[in-house]
Design a protein around this motif. Structure first.
Motif, mmCIF file in Angstrom:
data_model
loop_
_atom_site.group_PDB
_atom_site.id
_atom_site.type_symbol
_atom_site.label_atom_id
_atom_site.label_comp_id
_atom_site.label_asym_id
_atom_site.label_seq_id
_atom_site.Cartn_x
_atom_site.Cartn_y
_atom_site.Cartn_z
ATOM 1 N N GLY A 1 -6.593 -1.488 -0.656
ATOM 2 C CA GLY A 1 -7.134 -0.294 0.762
ATOM 3 C C GLY A 1 -8.896 -0.883 0.495
ATOM 4 O O GLY A 1 -8.993 0.076 1.710
ATOM 5 N N ARG B 1 0.469 -1.400 -0.037
ATOM 6 C CA ARG B 1 -0.503 0.312 -0.135
ATOM 7 C C ARG B 1 1.334 1.163 0.086
ATOM 8 O O ARG B 1 0.505 2.067 -1.096
ATOM 9 C CB ARG B 1 -0.751 -0.364 1.210
ATOM 10 C CG ARG B 1 -2.227 -0.745 1.088
ATOM 11 C CD ARG B 1 -2.756 -1.400 2.456
ATOM 12 N NE ARG B 1 -3.160 -0.083 2.570
ATOM 13 C CZ ARG B 1 -3.678 0.129 3.732
ATOM 14 N NH1 ARG B 1 -4.435 -0.661 4.766
ATOM 15 N NH2 ARG B 1 -4.558 1.606 4.160
ATOM 16 N N PRO C 1 -4.064 7.992 -1.552
ATOM 17 C CA PRO C 1 -4.014 6.791 -0.903
ATOM 18 C C PRO C 1 -2.595 7.802 -0.041
ATOM 19 O O PRO C 1 -2.526 7.157 0.561
ATOM 20 C CB PRO C 1 -2.639 6.231 -2.130
ATOM 21 C CG PRO C 1 -3.796 6.059 -3.289
ATOM 22 C CD PRO C 1 -4.391 7.806 -3.261
ATOM 23 N N SER D 1 0.721 4.069 -2.694
ATOM 24 C CA SER D 1 0.699 5.651 -3.104
ATOM 25 C C SER D 1 1.717 6.745 -3.507
ATOM 26 O O SER D 1 1.978 7.284 -4.042
ATOM 27 C CB SER D 1 0.947 5.936 -1.050
ATOM 28 O OG SER D 1 1.961 5.539 -0.443
ATOM 29 N N TYR E 1 -9.967 4.107 -2.613
ATOM 30 C CA TYR E 1 -9.462 3.165 -2.898
ATOM 31 C C TYR E 1 -10.591 3.271 -4.622
ATOM 32 O O TYR E 1 -10.357 2.765 -5.012
ATOM 33 C CB TYR E 1 -8.922 1.754 -2.636
ATOM 34 C CG TYR E 1 -7.895 1.894 -2.104
ATOM 35 C CD1 TYR E 1 -6.641 1.972 -2.388
ATOM 36 C CD2 TYR E 1 -7.693 2.868 -1.064
ATOM 37 C CE1 TYR E 1 -5.608 1.967 -2.501
ATOM 38 C CE2 TYR E 1 -5.499 3.002 -0.309
ATOM 39 C CZ TYR E 1 -5.241 2.254 -1.359
ATOM 40 O OH TYR E 1 -3.840 2.451 -1.068
#
Length: 571
Positions: free
Chosen positions: A272, A154, A226, A158, A243
């Protein structure tokens, strides 16, 4: 190595396991859906005479993994075996049998590199679309625990979207125009030429620039999401909106621009929606826990090294300087300002889809230098698997930064490149007229009185539809003639370019060119057609012999020529 079905006892572990299973299922569906056409594509691409046909790898031009790990050049049968094994691994990741789980991440990583690396020029897997899948397999392989792998993943995502926003901001500041205000509408205009998959929807949005502007601002905010979620993970509804909105954005891009980031890229964004743990908190706790373990923090070094390399690569915007180390990426796609009346380099493409989904055609430019992987060369045009017309405007590089001179070469005025024989002069005139009206200040060249194209968008949309209709009709007539009426177009370009070219120069043709102001029309030995507004003056135009004047010694069109002769005598 992580164990997929295990959980560490909290919601993040359960959500992580569910995400991996659903992600494997989504990838399995995508591979199964696209493989029949991908198989046809690879059968053609493997034997093609294109200059890039021997390349295998990832990203925009088949680059080696991390810049030095070469992807083998598999035969068609070998790639078939690799694909089937990859499907088995994905099915195992979905079902998660305990006896097979330990080898799933490693096998998935290797097979995904072979699969996407072989299909880097194919429509569904081209450019960066398969990179996130390879990246996730890497984190699943390198991380000691599943929640830690997905937390790092994740953070990785981002950095990609945050750098997209940053580069769009840089372009907006440099051009003095807002990306969100203009670019989505401009990209839609190019897609109406290249990929009119949903023409009514495209026209509806094109005629309503205010809606396009709103969607542009929405996409910028979603791409920034994100990073905000990474820093404020306790807002659960914000995470779902971000997301979920990104997944909807990529679906909208597919519908409006025909660019498929849904099949392989979008399933990764489910992380997400299903993993509620704070990524930074998970990584911090993992560091604390590992420090007291038998291996110490060294167990986290491989995973954190990959994440740190991505962060440095993205912040350095390395891909903008032609530094390519996939699966690392800095997201340089679609960050430029695109107005309808820009006077810099502009490129349009028209094709007719066949059975070979070769999307690279749309992202190859005659004004890009050949060493940078996105150049459109005359030697390749004759080998394209479908009818193709590229046209546009070569703007001046005077006053541009030195980086622009490093990547682009000088092309002045209108240009047209095609592998279509006997492209109608009326269609060439239409395309030239549109380009000049938008990018050259009109036919008279009076910049001060040039009306804004935004004042009559309906007329632009109609002219685009008419030109595309004329192109498709001409291709259909020519294809029926070339294949005896069967209507097949898959190998049209290769068949149409066989044999010797017969040319004649006439005074009448020269007078017509001067009257139309079309400049010099040259035809290369490989069958490509290049028109330049700034071509040499006074050069007589070379015109193709009429169909009934061609010798009948070529078997692939002998019957067609006989029919044309009979109809000519009848007239």
């Amino acid at each position: 190595m992580l164990v997929l079905p295990l959980s560490n006892g909290h919601d993040g572990g359960l959500g992580s396991s569910l995400f991996v299973r659903l992600w494997c299922l989504a990838q399995l569906v995508a591979v199964s859906w696209h493989w029949p056409r991908q198989r046809d594509f690879y059968a053609w691409f493997h034997q093609s005479q294109l200059s890039e046909a021997r390349r295998r790898g990832l990203a925009t031009y088949g680059y080696p993994v991390f810049g030095f790990i070469e992807v083998p050049r598999w035969s068609l049968n070998e790639l078939e075996v690799i694909t089937q094994l990859y499907r088995v691994v994905l099915l195992s990741g979905f079902l998660a049998p305990l006896w097979m789980v330990p080898c799933v991440p490693v096998l998935g990583l290797i097979l995904s590199i072979f699969y996407h690396g072989s299909l880097w020029a194919e429509r569904a897997s081209s450019h960066h679309r398969g990179i996130l899948s390879v990246t996730l397999w890497m984190y699943l392989t390198l991380a000691p625990d599943l929640p830690q792998a997905l937390a790092a993943f994740r953070a990785h995502i981002s950095t990609i979207y945050a750098m997209s926003v940053l580069q769009k901001s840089f372009c907006s500041a440099y051009r003095g125009r807002s990306w969100a205000r203009w670019s989505l509408h401009g990209f839609l205009w190019k897609s109406m030429w290249a990929k009119p998959y949903f023409p009514s929807l495209q026209r509806f949005l094109f005629l309503r620039p205010a809606v396009a502007h709103l969607l542009g601002w929405t996409s910028v905010l979603l791409e920034l999401g994100p990073l905000l979620v990474l820093l404020a993970p306790q807002v659960a509804w914000l995470q779902c909106c971000v997301y979920g909105g990104l997944m909807a954005m990529h679906l909208a891009v597919l519908l409006l621009q025909g660019i498929d980031y849904v099949s392989y890229w979008t399933p990764n964004l489910m992380v997400g929606l299903l993993c509620s743990d704070a990524p930074l908190s998970v990584l911090s706790n993992a560091w604390t826990t590992a420090a007291t373990g038998p291996w110490g923090v060294w167990v986290l070094v491989p995973m954190l090294t990959l994440l740190g390399a991505q962060l440095l690569f993205a912040l350095g915007m390395a891909e903008n300087f032609n530094i390519n180390l996939p699966p690392l990426m800095s997201c340089p796609m679609f960050v430029t300002i695109a107005r309808l009346d820009d006077r810099c380099h502009q490129h349009y493409v028209m094709t007719v889809d066949g059975s070979i989904p070769y999307e690279r055609i749309e992202w190859m430019y005659p004004f890009v230098r050949a060493e940078y992987g996105m150049a459109l060369t005359q030697s390749d045009v004759a080998h394209f698997p479908m009818p193709f017309v590229a046209f546009g405007w070569g703007g001046s590089l005077e006053g541009a930064p030195g980086l622009f001179h490093h990547f682009f070469r000088e092309i002045r005025g209108f240009y047209l490149i095609t592998n279509v024989r006997h492209l109608p002069k009326s269609l060439q005139s239409q395309l030239r007229s549109i380009v000049l009206d938008l990018h050259a200040g009109g036919r008279a060249g009076n910049q001060s009185h040039r009306p804004s194209p935004y004042e009559n968008l309906a007329s632009l949309a109609d002219r685009c539809a008419m030109a595309r209709r004329a192109f498709r009709q001409h291709v259909a007539r020519t294809a029926r003639c070339h294949d005896g009426g069967r209507g097949a177009t898959a190998m049209w370009a290769e068949e149409a370019l066989r044999g010797e070219r017969f040319e004649r120069t006439t005074t009448a043709a020269t007078r017509r060119v001067k009257r139309e102001g079309a400049g010099h029309l040259g035809r290369c030995r490989d069958g490509t057609c290049i028109t330049s507004r700034e071509g040499r003056r006074g050069v007589r135009r070379k015109a193709w012999a009429r169909p009934h004047q061609l010798p009948a010694k070529k078997p692939w069109h002998a019957s067609c020529i006989a029919n044309l002769k009979r109809s000519h005598r009848a007239r």
